[in-house]
Design a protein around this motif. Structure first.
Motif, mmCIF file in Angstrom:
data_model
loop_
_atom_site.group_PDB
_atom_site.id
_atom_site.type_symbol
_atom_site.label_atom_id
_atom_site.label_comp_id
_atom_site.label_asym_id
_atom_site.label_seq_id
_atom_site.Cartn_x
_atom_site.Cartn_y
_atom_site.Cartn_z
ATOM 1 N N ASN A 178 3.983 110.269 61.470
ATOM 2 C CA ASN A 178 2.428 110.079 60.917
ATOM 3 C C ASN A 178 1.873 111.161 60.550
ATOM 4 O O ASN A 178 0.770 110.970 59.738
ATOM 5 C CB ASN A 178 1.873 110.916 61.997
ATOM 6 N N SER A 179 2.734 112.188 60.286
ATOM 7 C CA SER A 179 2.441 113.260 58.955
ATOM 8 C C SER A 179 2.601 113.212 57.726
ATOM 9 O O SER A 179 2.253 113.176 56.693
ATOM 10 C CB SER A 179 3.205 114.383 59.279
ATOM 11 N N CYS A 186 5.026 120.263 52.465
ATOM 12 C CA CYS A 186 5.730 119.468 53.587
ATOM 13 C C CYS A 186 6.324 119.890 54.835
ATOM 14 O O CYS A 186 5.580 119.533 55.830
ATOM 15 C CB CYS A 186 7.090 118.882 53.176
ATOM 16 N N LYS A 187 6.946 121.171 54.377
ATOM 17 C CA LYS A 187 7.243 121.277 55.711
ATOM 18 C C LYS A 187 5.665 121.993 56.801
ATOM 19 O O LYS A 187 5.756 121.714 57.884
ATOM 20 C CB LYS A 187 7.939 123.140 55.551
ATOM 21 N N LYS A 188 4.962 122.795 56.098
ATOM 22 C CA LYS A 188 4.137 123.204 56.484
ATOM 23 C C LYS A 188 3.312 121.819 57.499
ATOM 24 O O LYS A 188 2.949 121.808 58.121
ATOM 25 C CB LYS A 188 2.540 123.842 55.924
ATOM 26 N N THR A 213 2.249 121.431 61.461
ATOM 27 C CA THR A 213 1.598 121.413 61.619
ATOM 28 C C THR A 213 1.258 120.015 62.794
ATOM 29 O O THR A 213 0.642 120.474 63.946
ATOM 30 C CB THR A 213 0.183 121.524 60.664
ATOM 31 N N TYR A 214 1.818 118.983 62.310
ATOM 32 C CA TYR A 214 1.919 118.030 63.627
ATOM 33 C C TYR A 214 2.455 118.162 64.948
ATOM 34 O O TYR A 214 1.875 117.818 65.831
ATOM 35 C CB TYR A 214 2.450 116.332 62.481
ATOM 36 N N LEU A 215 3.263 118.805 64.760
ATOM 37 C CA LEU A 215 4.341 119.093 65.881
ATOM 38 C C LEU A 215 3.555 120.246 67.266
ATOM 39 O O LEU A 215 4.191 119.747 67.471
ATOM 40 C CB LEU A 215 6.183 119.813 65.160
ATOM 41 N N ASP A 216 3.245 121.551 66.169
ATOM 42 C CA ASP A 216 2.829 121.800 66.907
ATOM 43 C C ASP A 216 1.819 121.308 67.848
ATOM 44 O O ASP A 216 1.006 121.517 68.657
ATOM 45 C CB ASP A 216 2.149 123.152 66.008
ATOM 46 N N ASN A 236 13.026 113.841 53.280
ATOM 47 C CA ASN A 236 11.919 113.741 51.737
ATOM 48 C C ASN A 236 11.314 114.755 51.954
ATOM 49 O O ASN A 236 10.031 115.424 51.480
ATOM 50 C CB ASN A 236 10.734 111.959 52.059
ATOM 51 N N ILE A 237 11.523 115.873 53.271
ATOM 52 C CA ILE A 237 10.742 117.328 53.219
ATOM 53 C C ILE A 237 11.588 118.593 52.485
ATOM 54 O O ILE A 237 13.124 118.577 53.129
ATOM 55 C CB ILE A 237 10.919 117.401 54.667
#
Length: 128
Positions: free
Chosen positions: A86-87, A40-42, A46-49, A34-35
């Motif tokens: 969660n994102s 979407c990538k941003k 952000t969540y993974l960082d 879905n990305i």
């Protein structure tokens, strides 16, 4: 003789210290179909960082795949997949969090939900 012994001990100390710095890292490929755009990538990046131990994130929108390099002593693949879910996006076998998905901008939602992502192409019929 003492100088030689002292030199060997110092060299051994430096060698063992350099090996102690190596952290076990892993690379995982996660299916994230879905990305499909930069927003979407941003959002996912952000969540993974925020996760301690994530070193790099590379998202391939054409393949629908996210590659994550992480320190395995600090995090694991399930925690990373949960962060992607969660994102608001699906991550392998973990579906997107419904509340997070509802908060996504319309352009990042699936086509069937009225979003801007393109409708998935049907597979071409097999020639006989």
């Amino acid at each position: 003789m003492k100088k030689l012994l002292l030199t060997c001990l110092v060299a051994l100390g430096f060698a063992s210290a350099s090996f102690a710095q190596v952290k076990p890292s892993q690379t995982a490929k996660i299916k994230t179909p879905n990305i499909l755009c930069e927003d979407c990538k941003k959002r996912v990046t952000t969540y993974l960082d925020r996760i301690d131990g994530v070193q790099t994130v590379a998202i391939n929108t054409r393949r629908g795949e996210t590659t994550v390099k992480f320190v395995s002593d600090r995090t694991n693949i399930e925690e990373i997949k949960t962060a992607i879910a969660n994102s608001g996006f699906d991550a392998d076998d973990i579906p997107a969090n419904e509340e997070s998905y509802k908060r996504l901008p319309k352009t990042c939602k699936k086509f069937e939900d009225g979003g801007g992502h393109p409708k998935p192409k049907a597979p071409a019929p097999a020639e006989q």
